[in-house]
Design a protein around this motif. Structure first.
Motif, short mmCIF file in Angstrom:
data_model
loop_
_atom_site.label_atom_id
_atom_site.label_comp_id
_atom_site.label_asym_id
_atom_site.label_seq_id
_atom_site.Cartn_x
_atom_site.Cartn_y
_atom_site.Cartn_z
N ALA A 82 44.49 36.41 33.59
CA ALA A 82 44.90 36.39 34.99
C ALA A 82 45.38 37.76 35.43
O ALA A 82 45.08 38.22 36.55
CB ALA A 82 46.01 35.35 35.19
N GLY A 83 46.13 38.45 34.55
CA GLY A 83 46.60 39.80 34.88
C GLY A 83 45.44 40.76 35.09
O GLY A 83 45.44 41.57 36.02
N GLY A 84 44.42 40.66 34.22
CA GLY A 84 43.24 41.50 34.39
C GLY A 84 42.50 41.20 35.68
O GLY A 84 42.03 42.11 36.38
N ALA A 85 42.41 39.92 36.03
CA ALA A 85 41.73 39.52 37.26
C ALA A 85 42.47 40.04 38.49
O ALA A 85 41.85 40.55 39.44
CB ALA A 85 41.60 38.00 37.33
N VAL A 86 43.80 39.93 38.46
CA VAL A 86 44.60 40.45 39.58
C VAL A 86 44.41 41.95 39.71
O VAL A 86 44.29 42.50 40.83
CB VAL A 86 46.10 40.11 39.37
CG1 VAL A 86 46.96 40.84 40.39
CG2 VAL A 86 46.32 38.60 39.48
N PHE A 87 44.36 42.65 38.58
CA PHE A 87 44.17 44.09 38.58
C PHE A 87 42.83 44.47 39.19
O PHE A 87 42.74 45.40 40.01
CB PHE A 87 44.27 44.60 37.13
CG PHE A 87 44.09 46.09 36.99
CD1 PHE A 87 45.11 46.96 37.30
CD2 PHE A 87 42.88 46.61 36.53
CE1 PHE A 87 44.95 48.33 37.16
CE2 PHE A 87 42.71 47.98 36.38
CZ PHE A 87 43.75 48.83 36.70
N VAL A 88 41.77 43.75 38.81
CA VAL A 88 40.43 44.05 39.34
C VAL A 88 40.37 43.78 40.84
O VAL A 88 39.83 44.58 41.61
CB VAL A 88 39.37 43.21 38.59
CG1 VAL A 88 38.01 43.36 39.27
CG2 VAL A 88 39.28 43.65 37.14
N VAL A 89 40.95 42.67 41.27
CA VAL A 89 40.88 42.29 42.69
C VAL A 89 41.66 43.27 43.55
O VAL A 89 41.20 43.69 44.62
CB VAL A 89 41.41 40.86 42.88
CG1 VAL A 89 41.56 40.54 44.36
CG2 VAL A 89 40.46 39.85 42.23
N THR A 90 42.86 43.65 43.11
CA THR A 90 43.72 44.50 43.95
C THR A 90 43.32 45.96 43.94
O THR A 90 43.56 46.67 44.91
CB THR A 90 45.19 44.37 43.51
OG1 THR A 90 45.30 44.69 42.11
CG2 THR A 90 45.71 42.97 43.76
N THR A 91 42.74 46.45 42.83
CA THR A 91 42.42 47.87 42.74
C THR A 91 40.93 48.16 42.87
O THR A 91 40.55 49.29 43.17
CB THR A 91 42.89 48.45 41.39
OG1 THR A 91 42.15 47.84 40.31
CG2 THR A 91 44.39 48.22 41.19
N GLY A 92 40.08 47.17 42.63
CA GLY A 92 38.65 47.40 42.68
C GLY A 92 38.11 48.09 41.44
O GLY A 92 36.93 48.45 41.39
N LYS A 93 38.95 48.26 40.41
CA LYS A 93 38.51 48.90 39.16
C LYS A 93 38.19 47.83 38.13
O LYS A 93 38.83 46.78 38.09
CB LYS A 93 39.60 49.82 38.62
CG LYS A 93 39.89 51.02 39.50
CD LYS A 93 40.96 51.91 38.91
CE LYS A 93 42.31 51.24 38.87
NZ LYS A 93 43.37 52.16 38.43
N GLY A 94 37.22 48.13 37.27
CA GLY A 94 36.87 47.21 36.20
C GLY A 94 35.74 46.27 36.54
O GLY A 94 35.37 45.44 35.71
N GLY A 95 35.18 46.39 37.73
CA GLY A 95 34.09 45.50 38.12
C GLY A 95 32.73 45.98 37.68
O GLY A 95 31.75 45.24 37.80
N GLU A 96 32.63 47.21 37.18
CA GLU A 96 31.36 47.77 36.74
C GLU A 96 31.47 48.25 35.29
O GLU A 96 32.58 48.40 34.76
CB GLU A 96 30.94 48.92 37.66
CG GLU A 96 30.75 48.50 39.11
CD GLU A 96 30.34 49.67 39.98
OE1 GLU A 96 30.07 50.76 39.43
OE2 GLU A 96 30.29 49.50 41.22
N PHE A 97 30.32 48.54 34.70
CA PHE A 97 30.31 48.97 33.30
C PHE A 97 30.56 50.48 33.25
O PHE A 97 29.65 51.28 33.01
CB PHE A 97 28.98 48.62 32.64
CG PHE A 97 29.00 48.76 31.14
CD1 PHE A 97 29.63 47.82 30.35
CD2 PHE A 97 28.40 49.85 30.52
CE1 PHE A 97 29.65 47.95 28.98
CE2 PHE A 97 28.43 50.00 29.15
CZ PHE A 97 29.06 49.05 28.37
#
Length: 498
Positions: free
Chosen positions: A359-374
């Protein structure tokens, strides 16, 4: 005390004149708060103008988003420390000198933040280091303090020489005498010159931020008054990240330089955590924590997320300033007692920690836009996941709290903290939007894979306590955190006036 027969000397009762508030502390405290108000005003003017273009003057000064952000942050921290020191340093024989130095340090950082001409930038970098070294040796009659100041001074002069070397190479290759001019002419840089200049900048940043193996000056600087230590850990060590952001167009050209930043940052991030585990002194524990935090900050820059590195240094500055200024509350006299039993709630705790990490990783991706690509953003997200799991496991293991309170702390405190970081990051990224490079994510390499393995392995070792079972590791950590003998304050008779 080693001499139990030592007599106690009581000084004369202070007069009313001695109790009066000195002129310099009162004036400089008001002045630094006025600088903070002015900095906020500059931010407001830039916001109302609707332009992200930098303001330039005399070919030597540039006021952009990073400049204004640093002005606000450094004057705020400095204002808190000035106000705190009015009482903390009362009665000190060098009171005026102390306030002059911390105000001078504030001005030096403000000049550095706005410096565009290469000579002004190097001059501000050197002045900042020399003033901080003088604060480390504030107590003139204390030999350990003077030795620590001398050690710090040598490191800072070396760091300034590296910055000067890098700028000289860049001037020779581009013909530009300003930081903005160098950033605009990076296309003319060749491989060897980029590697030389980039390596010099990275080493200078590593020294200033006290990364391993340059951490000795920081752990020896505990002779500084606590407010000076707060200013050092909340502001001075952050200069490494600022340097890399200013010269991001240079360090991002050569992939090997970026990988070197990642490796240096990783070693310090993990090494600082381990060094902290063997410290018994409050300020040295905070110092080792700073080594680790600065390592993580530079690692973010090496991954190409310079905006995230600046966000980290701002948040770390608030945290570390508070921790140092409240360090005295951690000192108490108490009898040894058994540590509270850790109750991680068994399989339920493992499941809750795992879900919290995802959940923490998901919140991080959603709020910052980082981690969605390789790309390298994926590695940063993995580190957030591991950190969230560690925080969740630590929270669940607090056996002195009710189970309901431990479980509630995760959705009510932990995950909102990750979301708050994302919001702060987005705000700071907006402020920095006028800079040449704020984000430069790169493709993943085997080196990044090794970094991921190192973080996961370290989490397992720390969470299970395996690292505590090795006497060799314990001794190695003690030796690695040992300060030079001349700076060690092991005998209270050397500095206790009574």
């Amino acid at each position: 005390m080693t001499d139990e027969t030592q007599s106690t000397t009581v000084g004369a009762e202070p007069s009313e004149a001695a109790d009066a508030t000195p002129f310099a502390p009162a004036v400089l405290t008001r002045l630094v708060w006025a600088l903070w108000v002015a900095s906020v005003g500059v931010l407001g003017m830039r916001f109302l103008s609707g332009s992200t273009a930098p303001w330039q003057a005399f070919g030597a000064v540039t006021v952009d988003g990073l400049t204004v952000l640093l002005w606000i942050v450094v004057t705020f921290f400095s204002g808190i420390i000035h106000s705190y020191s009015c009482r903390y340093m009362a009665g000190d024989s060098g009171l005026t000198r102390f306030f002059t130095r911390i105000f001078g340090f504030t001005v030096a950082v403000m000049v550095l933040a706005a410096a565009d001409h290469a000579a002004l930038f190097v001059g501000a970098w050197l002045a900042m280091g020399l003033v901080m070294a003088d604060l480390v040796g504030h107590v003139r009659g204390w030999s350990q303090a003077q030795a620590a100041a001398g050690l710090a001074r040598r490191y800072f002069v070396g760091s300034s020489a590296l910055v000067g070397t890098a700028l000289a190479v860049l001037w020779w290759q581009t013909g530009a005498t300003t930081v903005s001019g160098i950033a605009a002419a990076t296309s003319s840089l060749s491989g060897p010159s980029v590697f030389l200049a980039g390596s010099a900048l990275v080493l200078a940043a590593a020294i200033q931020s006290a990364l391993l193996p340059f951490h000795t000056w920081l752990l020896s600087s505990m002779t500084a008054p606590t407010p000076a230590s707060a200013l050092m850990h909340a502001g001075f060590v952050n200069a490494g990240g600022i340097l890399l952001l200013r010269f991001a167009p240079v360090v991002t050209i050569e992939p090997s330089v970026m990988l070197a930043i990642v490796l240096l940052g990783t070693i310090s991030a993990l090494g600082g955590k381990l060094l902290k585990s063997v410290q018994t002194d409050v300020k040295r524990r905070l110092g080792c924590s700073t080594v680790g935090q600065m390592g993580f900050m530079l690692m973010q820059a090496g991954l190409g997320f310079f905006g995230a590195a600046i966000t980290h240094l701002v948040l770390h500055g608030f945290y570390k300033a508070y921790k140092f200024l409240s360090a005295g509350s951690r000192v108490e006299r108490a009898a040894p007692s058994a540590a509270a039993e850790r109750d991680s709630l068994g399989l339920v705790g493992v499941a809750v920690a795992a879900v919290s990490a995802v959940a923490g990783g998901a919140v991080f991706v959603v709020t910052t836009g980082k981690g969605g690509e390789f790309d390298t953003g994926l590695l940063l997200t993995l580190i957030v996941v591991v950190s969230t799991m560690h925080a969740a496991r630590t929270t669940l293991g607090q056996g002195d709290l009710p189970v309901a309170a431990r479980l509630a702390a995760i959705p009510l405190v932990l995950l909102p903290a990750v979301a708050l970081y994302g919001l702060v990051y987005n705000a700071i990224r907006t402020v920095l939007s006028g800079l040449p490079i704020v984000t430069a994510a790169t493709t993943l390499t085997p080196v990044h894979g090794l970094v991921a393995v190192a973080f996961v392995s370290s989490y397992v070792a720390i969470d299970t306590g395996v690292y505590r079972r090795s006497r060799r590791l314990y001794v190695a950590l003690l030796n690695a955190s040992r300060s030079p003998t001349t700076t060690m304050t092991t005998s209270t008779e050397d500095y206790n006036e009574y």
